[in-house]
Design an enzyme around this catalytic site. Structure first.
Site, PDB file in Angstrom:
ATOM      1  N   ASP A   1      41.295  46.992  32.340  1.00  0.00           N
ATOM      2  CA  ASP A   1      40.864  45.971  33.307  1.00  0.00           C
ATOM      3  C   ASP A   1      41.564  46.192  34.637  1.00  0.00           C
ATOM      4  O   ASP A   1      42.728  46.625  34.678  1.00  0.00           O
ATOM      5  CB  ASP A   1      41.207  44.569  32.785  1.00  0.00           C
ATOM      6  CG  ASP A   1      40.145  44.042  31.827  1.00  0.00           C
ATOM      7  OD1 ASP A   1      39.228  44.798  31.460  1.00  0.00           O
ATOM      8  OD2 ASP A   1      40.237  42.851  31.452  1.00  0.00           O
TER       9      ASP A   1
ATOM     10  N   MET B   1      48.738  39.498  35.018  1.00  0.00           N
ATOM     11  CA  MET B   1      47.336  39.490  35.446  1.00  0.00           C
ATOM     12  C   MET B   1      47.281  38.898  36.846  1.00  0.00           C
ATOM     13  O   MET B   1      47.767  37.789  37.082  1.00  0.00           O
ATOM     14  CB  MET B   1      46.458  38.684  34.492  1.00  0.00           C
ATOM     15  CG  MET B   1      44.982  38.864  34.836  1.00  0.00           C
ATOM     16  SD  MET B   1      43.841  38.179  33.636  1.00  0.00           S
ATOM     17  CE  MET B   1      43.266  36.773  34.543  1.00  0.00           C
TER      18      MET B   1
ATOM     19  N   HIS C   1      42.825  35.289  39.225  1.00  0.00           N
ATOM     20  CA  HIS C   1      41.446  35.281  39.733  1.00  0.00           C
ATOM     21  C   HIS C   1      40.640  34.204  39.034  1.00  0.00           C
ATOM     22  O   HIS C   1      41.006  33.729  37.955  1.00  0.00           O
ATOM     23  CB  HIS C   1      40.781  36.647  39.515  1.00  0.00           C
ATOM     24  CG  HIS C   1      40.547  36.973  38.075  1.00  0.00           C
ATOM     25  ND1 HIS C   1      39.414  36.593  37.395  1.00  0.00           N
ATOM     26  CD2 HIS C   1      41.318  37.631  37.166  1.00  0.00           C
ATOM     27  CE1 HIS C   1      39.495  37.017  36.137  1.00  0.00           C
ATOM     28  NE2 HIS C   1      40.654  37.640  35.972  1.00  0.00           N
TER      29      HIS C   1
ATOM     30  N   TRP D   1      30.379  37.866  30.487  1.00  0.00           N
ATOM     31  CA  TRP D   1      31.750  37.871  29.981  1.00  0.00           C
ATOM     32  C   TRP D   1      31.823  37.631  28.460  1.00  0.00           C
ATOM     33  O   TRP D   1      31.180  36.745  27.942  1.00  0.00           O
ATOM     34  CB  TRP D   1      32.566  36.785  30.709  1.00  0.00           C
ATOM     35  CG  TRP D   1      34.000  36.795  30.276  1.00  0.00           C
ATOM     36  CD1 TRP D   1      35.021  37.515  30.795  1.00  0.00           C
ATOM     37  CD2 TRP D   1      34.541  36.046  29.185  1.00  0.00           C
ATOM     38  NE1 TRP D   1      36.181  37.278  30.101  1.00  0.00           N
ATOM     39  CE2 TRP D   1      35.911  36.382  29.105  1.00  0.00           C
ATOM     40  CE3 TRP D   1      34.011  35.145  28.264  1.00  0.00           C
ATOM     41  CZ2 TRP D   1      36.759  35.828  28.152  1.00  0.00           C
ATOM     42  CZ3 TRP D   1      34.855  34.595  27.302  1.00  0.00           C
ATOM     43  CH2 TRP D   1      36.222  34.949  27.251  1.00  0.00           C
TER      44      TRP D   1
ATOM     45  N   ASP E   1      42.618  44.023  36.743  1.00  0.00           N
ATOM     46  CA  ASP E   1      43.584  43.006  37.186  1.00  0.00           C
ATOM     47  C   ASP E   1      44.815  42.922  36.303  1.00  0.00           C
ATOM     48  O   ASP E   1      45.634  42.022  36.463  1.00  0.00           O
ATOM     49  CB  ASP E   1      42.890  41.638  37.274  1.00  0.00           C
ATOM     50  CG  ASP E   1      42.149  41.294  35.991  1.00  0.00           C
ATOM     51  OD1 ASP E   1      42.552  41.772  34.913  1.00  0.00           O
ATOM     52  OD2 ASP E   1      41.148  40.560  36.074  1.00  0.00           O
TER      53      ASP E   1
ATOM     54  N   GLU F   1      32.356  41.982  23.997  1.00  0.00           N
ATOM     55  CA  GLU F   1      32.279  43.459  23.912  1.00  0.00           C
ATOM     56  C   GLU F   1      33.545  44.060  23.305  1.00  0.00           C
ATOM     57  O   GLU F   1      33.478  45.062  22.590  1.00  0.00           O
ATOM     58  CB  GLU F   1      31.982  44.066  25.295  1.00  0.00           C
ATOM     59  CG  GLU F   1      33.148  44.281  26.245  1.00  0.00           C
ATOM     60  CD  GLU F   1      33.840  43.018  26.727  1.00  0.00           C
ATOM     61  OE1 GLU F   1      33.282  41.919  26.571  1.00  0.00           O
ATOM     62  OE2 GLU F   1      34.951  43.128  27.265  1.00  0.00           O
ATOM     63  N   ASP F   2      34.699  43.411  23.553  1.00  0.00           N
ATOM     64  CA  ASP F   2      35.952  43.921  22.990  1.00  0.00           C
ATOM     65  C   ASP F   2      36.029  43.655  21.483  1.00  0.00           C
ATOM     66  O   ASP F   2      36.517  44.485  20.719  1.00  0.00           O
ATOM     67  CB  ASP F   2      37.170  43.345  23.752  1.00  0.00           C
ATOM     68  CG  ASP F   2      37.051  41.848  24.014  1.00  0.00           C
ATOM     69  OD1 ASP F   2      36.058  41.223  23.570  1.00  0.00           O
ATOM     70  OD2 ASP F   2      37.955  41.297  24.672  1.00  0.00           O
TER      71      ASP F   2
ATOM     72  N   ARG G   1      36.594  33.034  37.699  1.00  0.00           N
ATOM     73  CA  ARG G   1      35.458  33.741  37.113  1.00  0.00           C
ATOM     74  C   ARG G   1      34.590  34.307  38.237  1.00  0.00           C
ATOM     75  O   ARG G   1      34.301  33.631  39.214  1.00  0.00           O
ATOM     76  CB  ARG G   1      34.647  32.789  36.228  1.00  0.00           C
ATOM     77  CG  ARG G   1      33.642  33.513  35.347  1.00  0.00           C
ATOM     78  CD  ARG G   1      32.929  32.545  34.408  1.00  0.00           C
ATOM     79  NE  ARG G   1      33.838  31.852  33.491  1.00  0.00           N
ATOM     80  CZ  ARG G   1      34.388  32.399  32.416  1.00  0.00           C
ATOM     81  NH1 ARG G   1      34.139  33.651  32.118  1.00  0.00           N
ATOM     82  NH2 ARG G   1      35.188  31.703  31.634  1.00  0.00           N
TER      83      ARG G   1
END
Ligand code: UDH
Ligand code: MN
Length: 346
Positions: A195, A287, A290, A257, A197, A260-261, A292
């Site tokens: 990722d 992180m 941020h 979102w 971030d 998928e993981d 969404r």
């Protein structure tokens, strides 16, 4: 008339004199190879010889130097544990930071790629970063990640896979594209799915692969450095080229979102692989805050898709990943692949 004959006689004598003169000079020149004259020539030669020796020595040492650097394949392997590691470090995120400064700090990186100069890296690693509209996060990550990876003495390259357009974001499909594109450049042994971030806090968190897939994010500052949930396999993961190939990569069907993981975890477990993690005290990340993103709303289909993974994985993944590469930019600090990955069906 008498005068003319006299002149003719004189000039004939002159001719003889010139001829005799020439003959004598030739003899003198021949004689010059012996005796005193010879010494002078030898002395001159001796000076030239010394200079030539010097030049030859210099040349030889340059060749030796060059062949030393050329045979990088024959450099000693880097030590098993890098002596450059510093452990936990305080991360800073300066708003004044800009790309030019980060490039200046990392002159040793070319076209996103680096290898140690003094030893042969034990690992070759491609870092894949899914991206859209997070330039600031990317800058912070590059700023921290390049020196972090160099301290680990890795041969690595950073790939940013940038989703073109404003259709719903698809992190997993971008990572499949990254894998398929990166192996065209080099036979990377290990892939880190990263990722944009998440910034690693401790360089003992090694960006290398293992016999089993590795999950590198045990804790994040925003969740009190606790694993989000048992089985969490998101954020930053490391799989060998073969492990990722064996599970047919990620699913391409998770738009928006989430999920998928978990899908990748199911694929891994189905292949009887076991996810491993570094110790919690080193697998720590900050992180960058941020909200969404627009275009990445929660995927409401994710639970339904997850129930189908065990029967769909064979036909949905690397072997069905269709995309159009719009551009490949080889910038100093990363390779940017801008890609059209389409949009969700229906
Ligand atoms: N990403 C982008 N651009 C986007 C969306 C996602 O680059 O528009 C990439 C980026 O690499 C990011 C990754 O996809 O790190 C994962 O997306 P995310 O950071 O949005 O996921 P995360 O789980 O956040 O961190 C979910 C939304 C947070 C809402 C916070 C409200 N409490
Ligand atoms: Mn995030």
């Amino acid at each position: 008339m008498i005068v003319c004959t006299a002149i003719k006689k004189v000039s004939r004598k002159c001719k003889y004199a010139v001829l005799i003169g020439l003959l004598l000079s030739v003899l003198a020149w021949k004689a010059s190879f012996t005796g005193d004259t010879n010494k002078t020539i030898d002395d001159n030669f001796a000076i030239t010889q010394t200079e030539e020796d010097k030049l030859r020595d210099e040349l030889n040492s340059r060749i030796a130097e060059a062949s030393h650097t050329n045979i990088s394949a024959e450099k000693d392997e880097c030590p098993e544990k890098s002596p450059l590691l510093v452990g936990a470090s305080k991360l800073t995120f300066e708003s004044s930071l800009n790309l030019k400064d980060v490039e200046k700090e990392n002159k040793v990186v070319t076209k996103g790629e680096y290898e140690p100069s003094d030893c042969k890296a034990r690992h070759s690693v491609a870092i894949l970063i899914p991206h859209r509209n997070r330039e600031r996060h990317l800058l912070y990550l590059l700023h921290h990640l390049h020196p972090f990876l160099q301290r680990q003495q890795l041969h690595y390259a950073i790939y940013v896979i940038h989703q073109a357009g404003d259709a719903t974001f698809n992190r997993a499909k971008l990572l499949n594209v990254g894998y398929l594109e990166a192996i065209k450049d080099f036979s990377w042994e290990c892939f880190i799915f990263h990722d944009v971030d998440l910034v690693p806090e401790n360089d003992h968190n090694l960006y290398i692969c293992d016999q089993q897939p590795r999950h590198l994010v045990v804790g994040r500052n925003v969740t009190g450095y606790k694993l989000r949930y048992k089985g969490y396999f998101g954020g930053v993961t490391a799989m060998t080229k073969d492990q990722f190939f064996q599970v047919n990569g990620f699913s391409n069907n998770y738009w928006g979102w989430g999920g998928e993981d978990d899908d990748l975890r199911v694929r891994v477990e189905q292949q009887k692989m076991k996810i491993v993690r570094p110790p919690a005290n080193v697998a720590r990340y900050t992180m960058v805050f941020h909200k969404r993103d627009s275009g990445n709303q929660v995927n409401k289909n994710r639970m339904r898709l997850l129930r189908q993974t065990t029967k769909m994985w064979r036909v949905d993944g690397l072997n069905s990943c269709l995309y159009d590469t719009l551009s490949v930019g080889r910038y100093p600090l990363y390779v940017n692949i801008t890609v059209n990955i389409g949009q969700p069906q229906s």
